[in-house]
Design a protein around this motif. Structure first.
Motif, PDB file in Angstrom:
ATOM      1  N   LEU A 186       0.845  -1.223  -0.103  1.00  0.00           N
ATOM      2  CA  LEU A 186      -0.039   0.173   0.075  1.00  0.00           C
ATOM      3  C   LEU A 186       0.725   1.354   0.008  1.00  0.00           C
ATOM      4  O   LEU A 186       1.229   1.675   1.187  1.00  0.00           O
ATOM      5  CB  LEU A 186      -1.028   0.084   1.273  1.00  0.00           C
ATOM      6  N   ARG A 187       1.299   1.761  -1.014  1.00  0.00           N
ATOM      7  CA  ARG A 187       2.258   2.652  -1.153  1.00  0.00           C
ATOM      8  C   ARG A 187       1.579   4.283  -1.289  1.00  0.00           C
ATOM      9  O   ARG A 187       2.139   5.190  -0.641  1.00  0.00           O
ATOM     10  CB  ARG A 187       3.342   2.639  -2.584  1.00  0.00           C
ATOM     11  N   ASP A 228      -4.106   2.893  -3.472  1.00  0.00           N
ATOM     12  CA  ASP A 228      -4.088   1.660  -3.444  1.00  0.00           C
ATOM     13  C   ASP A 228      -4.885   0.810  -2.534  1.00  0.00           C
ATOM     14  O   ASP A 228      -5.167  -0.178  -2.740  1.00  0.00           O
ATOM     15  CB  ASP A 228      -2.606   1.236  -2.854  1.00  0.00           C
ATOM     16  N   TYR A 237      -7.859  -1.607  -3.820  1.00  0.00           N
ATOM     17  CA  TYR A 237      -7.799  -2.886  -4.150  1.00  0.00           C
ATOM     18  C   TYR A 237      -7.904  -3.907  -2.694  1.00  0.00           C
ATOM     19  O   TYR A 237      -7.811  -4.958  -2.393  1.00  0.00           O
ATOM     20  CB  TYR A 237      -6.505  -3.387  -4.633  1.00  0.00           C
TER      21      TYR A 237
END
Length: 307
Positions: free
Chosen positions: A186-187, A191, A194
């Motif tokens: 999870l950058r 993100d 998803y």
């Protein structure tokens, strides 16, 4: 009659003598601490003060415990006589202190993650206190009406009650390290599109979405919780990503059960408040509890965000 000052007598405090007598009789600083409602370190400090005053070591301190020295045995015999004389003084024989009581209603999450782990700290200092803790349901506003205090989760506006802010939280997403390994990375906040977002009406996602620059609406699909503690337990178990607040999640974040992928935070609408009836001013043990609980909330440790 010659005064004690004229005799140049060094009198120790009664507190140090009681600590010494209890430790000598029970053979342990720890057991003496339990009897005197102190910590073992406090008992040790009082005995050290006594030894310094007398210029004598009264205990041999070893890895297997403590034992009286020869000077300690001699001193114990002498002070036991003095203590018995003091005990026989008729004015010292007073009735037992009356027991006090506090009835507290709290939300389950605050009770489990903030109050419960630290309540012994307060009750040990008030051995005559009977403490009754009852749970309420904040979302439905269900709980006992008769209490000395209510810990409420909301906006702080409660007719007829004095409300004092306990927590001034920020909210942020968090999940278990295992979930991050399986479903990450999870950058960026985007993100999360998803990710499995756990949600609750008590701490909605929308304020954080706005702070993160995401034009997203509140999640409706997936798992919803009406208890923040249950939601946090699910997140710790790897069920998904949940909006957290420091007051509840600090222990889980600091011991690694949870991680916070982003450093972005948002200000929630609701906070925890300590409430009491406005017609009943706080005095005695109730005032002490109010001051202690506010100090406890100030001591909640900071957390690291953005892993």
């Amino acid at each position: 009659m010659i005064s004690l000052a004229q005799q140049n007598v060094r009198l120790p405090s009664l507190a140090t003598i009681r600590a010494f007598e209890s430790a000598a009789r029970l053979g342990s600083f720890g057991r003496a601490a339990e009897e005197l409602f102190l910590t073992a370190s406090a008992v040790g400090k009082r005995i050290t003060q006594l030894e310094t005053l007398l210029g004598q070591a009264l205990f041999d301190r070893g890895s297997r415990g403590v034992a009286l020295t020869a000077a300690g045995h001699e001193y114990l015999e002498q002070i036991e006589t003095a203590l018995h004389l003091l005990t026989d003084v008729s004015l010292h024989h007073r009735s037992k202190r009356p027991r006090e009581s506090i009835r507290l209603v709290t939300t389950p999450s605050f009770g489990h993650y903030v109050l419960g782990p630290h309540l012994l700290e307060f009750t040990q200092d008030h051995p005559n206190l009977d403490m009754s803790v009852v749970m309420s349901i904040p979302y439905l506003d269900i709980g006992p009406s008769q209490a000395d205090f209510w810990i409420r989760f909301g906006l702080g506006r409660y007719p007829g009650a004095v409300s004092e802010l306990l927590t001034d939280d920020q909210v942020f997403p968090a999940c278990s390290p295992d979930y991050l390994r399986r479903h990450g990375p999870l950058r960026t906040p985007a993100d999360l599109h998803y990710a499995h977002l756990l949600h609750s009406p008590l701490d909605p996602w929308k304020p954080w979405f706005d702070a993160a620059g995401l034009d997203w609406s509140e999640p409706e699909e997936g798992t919803s919780f009406f208890d923040l503690g249950m939601a946090m337990a699910a997140a710790c178990a790897g069920h998904g990503v949940m909006i957290m607040r420091r007051s509840l999640a600090s222990a889980c974040l600091n011991d690694g059960r949870l991680v916070a992928p982003f450093a972005i935070t948002a200000a929630p609408d609701s906070h925890y408040y300590l409430c009491h009836d406005a017609s009943m001013p706080l005095t005695g043990v109730r005032l002490s509890f109010s001051l202690w609980l506010k100090d406890l909330c100030r001591r909640i440790p900071p957390v690291s965000l953005g892993v």
